[in-house]
Write an enzyme that holds these catalytic residues in place. Sequence first.
Site, PDB file in Angstrom:
ATOM      1  N   LYS A  48     -28.433 108.253  13.261  1.00  0.00           N
ATOM      2  CA  LYS A  48     -29.005 109.316  12.423  1.00  0.00           C
ATOM      3  C   LYS A  48     -28.372 109.318  11.036  1.00  0.00           C
ATOM      4  O   LYS A  48     -29.069 109.316  10.022  1.00  0.00           O
ATOM      5  CB  LYS A  48     -28.759 110.675  13.089  1.00  0.00           C
ATOM      6  CG  LYS A  48     -28.954 111.854  12.162  1.00  0.00           C
ATOM      7  CD  LYS A  48     -28.517 113.139  12.827  1.00  0.00           C
ATOM      8  CE  LYS A  48     -28.484 114.311  11.870  1.00  0.00           C
ATOM      9  NZ  LYS A  48     -27.312 114.337  10.997  1.00  0.00           N
ATOM     10  N   ASN A  49     -27.041 109.339  10.984  1.00  0.00           N
ATOM     11  CA  ASN A  49     -26.406 109.524   9.683  1.00  0.00           C
ATOM     12  C   ASN A  49     -26.536 108.296   8.785  1.00  0.00           C
ATOM     13  O   ASN A  49     -26.414 108.411   7.564  1.00  0.00           O
ATOM     14  CB  ASN A  49     -24.937 109.930   9.852  1.00  0.00           C
ATOM     15  CG  ASN A  49     -24.820 111.384  10.308  1.00  0.00           C
ATOM     16  OD1 ASN A  49     -25.803 112.134  10.258  1.00  0.00           O
ATOM     17  ND2 ASN A  49     -23.643 111.776  10.763  1.00  0.00           N
TER      18      ASN A  49
ATOM     19  N   ASP B  53     -17.994 115.293  14.787  1.00  0.00           N
ATOM     20  CA  ASP B  53     -19.308 115.427  15.426  1.00  0.00           C
ATOM     21  C   ASP B  53     -19.242 115.229  16.946  1.00  0.00           C
ATOM     22  O   ASP B  53     -20.258 115.371  17.627  1.00  0.00           O
ATOM     23  CB  ASP B  53     -20.303 114.424  14.816  1.00  0.00           C
ATOM     24  CG  ASP B  53     -20.856 114.920  13.485  1.00  0.00           C
ATOM     25  OD1 ASP B  53     -20.548 116.049  13.085  1.00  0.00           O
ATOM     26  OD2 ASP B  53     -21.607 114.154  12.841  1.00  0.00           O
TER      27      ASP B  53
ATOM     28  N   ARG C 217     -20.258 124.200   3.501  1.00  0.00           N
ATOM     29  CA  ARG C 217     -20.298 122.757   3.250  1.00  0.00           C
ATOM     30  C   ARG C 217     -20.502 122.515   1.752  1.00  0.00           C
ATOM     31  O   ARG C 217     -21.620 122.284   1.287  1.00  0.00           O
ATOM     32  CB  ARG C 217     -21.391 122.103   4.096  1.00  0.00           C
ATOM     33  CG  ARG C 217     -21.151 122.321   5.582  1.00  0.00           C
ATOM     34  CD  ARG C 217     -22.249 121.753   6.451  1.00  0.00           C
ATOM     35  NE  ARG C 217     -22.143 120.324   6.655  1.00  0.00           N
ATOM     36  CZ  ARG C 217     -23.017 119.606   7.375  1.00  0.00           C
ATOM     37  NH1 ARG C 217     -24.050 120.188   7.923  1.00  0.00           N
ATOM     38  NH2 ARG C 217     -22.859 118.307   7.519  1.00  0.00           N
ATOM     39  N   PRO C 218     -19.394 122.566   0.983  1.00  0.00           N
ATOM     40  CA  PRO C 218     -19.510 122.429  -0.471  1.00  0.00           C
ATOM     41  C   PRO C 218     -19.953 121.023  -0.873  1.00  0.00           C
ATOM     42  O   PRO C 218     -19.806 120.074  -0.107  1.00  0.00           O
ATOM     43  CB  PRO C 218     -18.083 122.699  -0.962  1.00  0.00           C
ATOM     44  CG  PRO C 218     -17.209 122.379   0.197  1.00  0.00           C
ATOM     45  CD  PRO C 218     -17.998 122.671   1.430  1.00  0.00           C
ATOM     46  N   ILE C 219     -20.503 120.909  -2.095  1.00  0.00           N
ATOM     47  CA  ILE C 219     -20.867 119.570  -2.602  1.00  0.00           C
ATOM     48  C   ILE C 219     -20.171 119.285  -3.939  1.00  0.00           C
ATOM     49  O   ILE C 219     -20.643 118.492  -4.737  1.00  0.00           O
ATOM     50  CB  ILE C 219     -22.403 119.388  -2.722  1.00  0.00           C
ATOM     51  CG1 ILE C 219     -23.029 120.465  -3.623  1.00  0.00           C
ATOM     52  CG2 ILE C 219     -23.074 119.394  -1.363  1.00  0.00           C
ATOM     53  CD1 ILE C 219     -24.450 120.100  -4.065  1.00  0.00           C
ATOM     54  N   ASP C 220     -19.027 119.959  -4.142  1.00  0.00           N
ATOM     55  CA  ASP C 220     -18.326 119.770  -5.420  1.00  0.00           C
ATOM     56  C   ASP C 220     -17.915 118.314  -5.660  1.00  0.00           C
ATOM     57  O   ASP C 220     -17.891 117.854  -6.798  1.00  0.00           O
ATOM     58  CB  ASP C 220     -17.095 120.686  -5.483  1.00  0.00           C
ATOM     59  CG  ASP C 220     -16.142 120.428  -4.331  1.00  0.00           C
ATOM     60  OD1 ASP C 220     -16.536 120.662  -3.169  1.00  0.00           O
ATOM     61  OD2 ASP C 220     -15.021 119.959  -4.575  1.00  0.00           O
TER      62      ASP C 220
ATOM     63  N   ARG D 124     -29.828 118.712   5.780  1.00  0.00           N
ATOM     64  CA  ARG D 124     -28.608 118.535   5.003  1.00  0.00           C
ATOM     65  C   ARG D 124     -28.661 117.301   4.109  1.00  0.00           C
ATOM     66  O   ARG D 124     -28.366 117.335   2.927  1.00  0.00           O
ATOM     67  CB  ARG D 124     -27.445 118.396   5.990  1.00  0.00           C
ATOM     68  CG  ARG D 124     -26.106 118.443   5.363  1.00  0.00           C
ATOM     69  CD  ARG D 124     -25.712 119.867   5.081  1.00  0.00           C
ATOM     70  NE  ARG D 124     -24.739 119.909   4.031  1.00  0.00           N
ATOM     71  CZ  ARG D 124     -24.589 120.932   3.204  1.00  0.00           C
ATOM     72  NH1 ARG D 124     -25.328 122.000   3.334  1.00  0.00           N
ATOM     73  NH2 ARG D 124     -23.691 120.895   2.261  1.00  0.00           N
TER      74      ARG D 124
ATOM     75  N   CYS E 273     -27.486 122.043   9.348  1.00  0.00           N
ATOM     76  CA  CYS E 273     -26.599 122.771  10.256  1.00  0.00           C
ATOM     77  C   CYS E 273     -25.525 123.506   9.472  1.00  0.00           C
ATOM     78  O   CYS E 273     -24.777 122.903   8.694  1.00  0.00           O
ATOM     79  CB  CYS E 273     -25.954 121.794  11.243  1.00  0.00           C
ATOM     80  SG  CYS E 273     -27.120 121.160  12.450  1.00  0.00           S
TER      81      CYS E 273
ATOM     82  N   ARG F 285     -32.883 117.485  15.970  1.00  0.00           N
ATOM     83  CA  ARG F 285     -32.560 116.900  14.668  1.00  0.00           C
ATOM     84  C   ARG F 285     -31.907 115.543  14.802  1.00  0.00           C
ATOM     85  O   ARG F 285     -31.951 114.737  13.888  1.00  0.00           O
ATOM     86  CB  ARG F 285     -31.521 117.774  13.956  1.00  0.00           C
ATOM     87  CG  ARG F 285     -32.117 118.909  13.268  1.00  0.00           C
ATOM     88  CD  ARG F 285     -31.114 119.469  12.285  1.00  0.00           C
ATOM     89  NE  ARG F 285     -31.792 120.566  11.646  1.00  0.00           N
ATOM     90  CZ  ARG F 285     -31.208 121.660  11.215  1.00  0.00           C
ATOM     91  NH1 ARG F 285     -29.900 121.787  11.332  1.00  0.00           N
ATOM     92  NH2 ARG F 285     -31.893 122.597  10.654  1.00  0.00           N
TER      93      ARG F 285
HETATM   94  C1  UD1 Z   1     -21.168 114.183   7.245  1.00  0.00           C
HETATM   95  C2  UD1 Z   1     -22.090 114.020   8.418  1.00  0.00           C
HETATM   96  C3  UD1 Z   1     -21.790 115.085   9.445  1.00  0.00           C
HETATM   97  C4  UD1 Z   1     -20.327 115.049   9.811  1.00  0.00           C
HETATM   98  C5  UD1 Z   1     -19.427 115.076   8.577  1.00  0.00           C
HETATM   99  C6  UD1 Z   1     -17.969 114.806   8.887  1.00  0.00           C
HETATM  100  C7  UD1 Z   1     -24.100 113.097   7.463  1.00  0.00           C
HETATM  101  C8  UD1 Z   1     -25.507 113.357   7.043  1.00  0.00           C
HETATM  102  N1  UD1 Z   1     -23.451 114.164   7.946  1.00  0.00           N
HETATM  103  O1  UD1 Z   1     -21.397 115.487   6.703  1.00  0.00           O
HETATM  104  O2  UD1 Z   1     -22.598 114.794  10.577  1.00  0.00           O
HETATM  105  O3  UD1 Z   1     -20.027 116.209  10.567  1.00  0.00           O
HETATM  106  O4  UD1 Z   1     -19.843 114.042   7.677  1.00  0.00           O
HETATM  107  O5  UD1 Z   1     -17.819 113.561   9.503  1.00  0.00           O
HETATM  108  O6  UD1 Z   1     -23.608 111.977   7.416  1.00  0.00           O
HETATM  109  N2  UD1 Z   1     -16.065 118.551   1.337  1.00  0.00           N
HETATM  110  C9  UD1 Z   1     -15.722 119.194   0.171  1.00  0.00           C
HETATM  111  N3  UD1 Z   1     -16.484 118.954  -0.954  1.00  0.00           N
HETATM  112  C10 UD1 Z   1     -17.561 118.123  -0.935  1.00  0.00           C
HETATM  113  C11 UD1 Z   1     -17.900 117.475   0.268  1.00  0.00           C
HETATM  114  C12 UD1 Z   1     -17.142 117.712   1.390  1.00  0.00           C
HETATM  115  O7  UD1 Z   1     -14.754 119.952   0.115  1.00  0.00           O
HETATM  116  O8  UD1 Z   1     -18.203 117.935  -1.972  1.00  0.00           O
HETATM  117  C13 UD1 Z   1     -15.251 118.787   2.554  1.00  0.00           C
HETATM  118  C14 UD1 Z   1     -16.049 119.468   3.661  1.00  0.00           C
HETATM  119  O9  UD1 Z   1     -15.997 120.869   3.542  1.00  0.00           O
HETATM  120  C15 UD1 Z   1     -15.346 118.955   4.900  1.00  0.00           C
HETATM  121  C16 UD1 Z   1     -14.913 117.539   4.515  1.00  0.00           C
HETATM  122  O10 UD1 Z   1     -14.927 117.503   3.083  1.00  0.00           O
HETATM  123  O11 UD1 Z   1     -14.205 119.714   5.163  1.00  0.00           O
HETATM  124  C17 UD1 Z   1     -15.800 116.427   5.037  1.00  0.00           C
HETATM  125  O12 UD1 Z   1     -17.141 116.681   4.658  1.00  0.00           O
HETATM  126  P1  UD1 Z   1     -18.211 115.494   4.521  1.00  0.00           P
HETATM  127  O13 UD1 Z   1     -17.612 114.237   5.046  1.00  0.00           O
HETATM  128  O14 UD1 Z   1     -18.734 115.515   3.135  1.00  0.00           O
HETATM  129  O15 UD1 Z   1     -19.371 115.971   5.468  1.00  0.00           O
HETATM  130  P2  UD1 Z   1     -20.907 115.807   5.239  1.00  0.00           P
HETATM  131  O16 UD1 Z   1     -21.195 114.623   4.394  1.00  0.00           O
HETATM  132  O17 UD1 Z   1     -21.505 117.130   4.881  1.00  0.00           O
END
Ligand code: UD1
Length: 421
Positions: free
Chosen positions: A22-23, A307, A122-125, A93, A117, A400
């Site tokens: 999936k991912n 996960d 889940r920030p995107i900074d 997501r 989910c 999903r």
């Molecule tokens: C991806 C996976 C999700 C999995 C997660 C962790 C996909 C589509 N989803 O989610 O299934 O649970 O990896 O393996 O591949 N963070 C920040 N700022 C950011 C981005 C992340 O602080 O801009 C933090 C998050 O809050 C979290 C950590 O970094 O604590 C890891 O997040 P991330 O690896 O980005 O998860 P996702 O990509 O959302």
Amino acid sequence: MARYEIYGGTPLRGEVTISGAKNAAVAILPATLLVNGKCRIENVPDISDVRILLSILEEMGADVQHGEAGVVEIDCSNVTCTCPDPELVKKMRASYYLMGALLSRFGRGKVALPGGCNFASRPIDQHIKGFLALGADVDETDEYVELVPGPNGLRGNRVSLDVVSVGATVNIMIAATLLPGTTVIENAAKEPHIVDLANYLNTMGANISGAGTDTIKIRGVQSLQGGTYAIIPDQIEAGTYLAAVAATGGNVLVKNVIPKHMDCITSKLMEMGAQIINYDDSIRIRSEGRLRHTTVKTRPYPGFPTDMQAQICVCMTLASGVSRLTESVYETRFFGYCSELESMGADIQINGKTAIVTGSDQLYGATVCARDLRAGAALVIAGLAAEGITFVKNSHFVERGYEHLIEKLTALGANIRRIED
Ligand code: UD1
């Protein structure tokens, strides 16, 4: 809305074939926007997140054709849209990967903030930090992110991530692929699907090295051409079936896996008493008698995946002794399912980032509610292992990420069906 009805207590036996990851799929499909020509993508899982992404691409003007099972042909050559349908984007997501893809192909894009989910904030900074480093001007509101070229234009650059983020690594890798100059992502995530995305992009003509290590180098190329690519098997789907067999007992050959990707999961299941045999592209698991307690801490790959937290927790609720489960990626994930497991008889105390799980020899059927994808998968496992009938409400979360779940479990002897409400 639909729910699963599960009559528990039957050990799982037989063979199950794992679908495409999936991912990886949800990263590769948006990345087809970079390609001039037709991409034939194989091993695409038929899950709702993939269906939404394909609708988004079609809506943007891509030609999407479904071939034989698992094959999708996508041609984005005629796409001109830089503002994908916000209503579709909000449904999942990984639609945030459209930001990187649009930036790479068109130098601009306006993408609604993603849904999906919500087991944690889940920030995107870090994604935004990457886009800024590549020279974009970013306008971020509560509704959308708009990217345009900054005053000095778009160009490769060094980006050092403050946290190891799968999403940011993927998004920056996609964004940098068609930009002039070289981008270096430091402190990059190393998940198998990041390597898969790099392999896909390289197959289409990109120049990416180092994926799978913490430093990824992307030398920008002018264009990508069409080609054929097969997505890797899903590590988490495979892990979920392994955990299900560990919890219910039984003997199953899990086919179409990359055993190396599974080491972080199989090593824990072995510690708990399951027998594991690795073959070239399959794993046999046998589980007899009571599991033993263990300690697990989730970490970025190659650590134990967050996960798989909920699924291993179910195994712990049935193990002898007291297990400790520590979450270090998404702290609030326990709240998605632990209270539901408690209503089935589990004994779980949450202490900050750690769940203390006191095993019992039986879970009992109950009506429980899935609140996210993996939490839902864990409740299905609990239902399979429990005595009596379990109803798992909100099955759409599970759909999903798990292709043909009911068919696959039924073939293993489980008594499960989906009821449309
Ligand atoms: C991806 C996976 C999700 C999995 C997660 C962790 C996909 C589509 N989803 O989610 O299934 O649970 O990896 O393996 O591949 N963070 C920040 N700022 C950011 C981005 C992340 O602080 O801009 C933090 C998050 O809050 C979290 C950590 O970094 O604590 C890891 O997040 P991330 O690896 O980005 O998860 P996702 O990509 O959302």
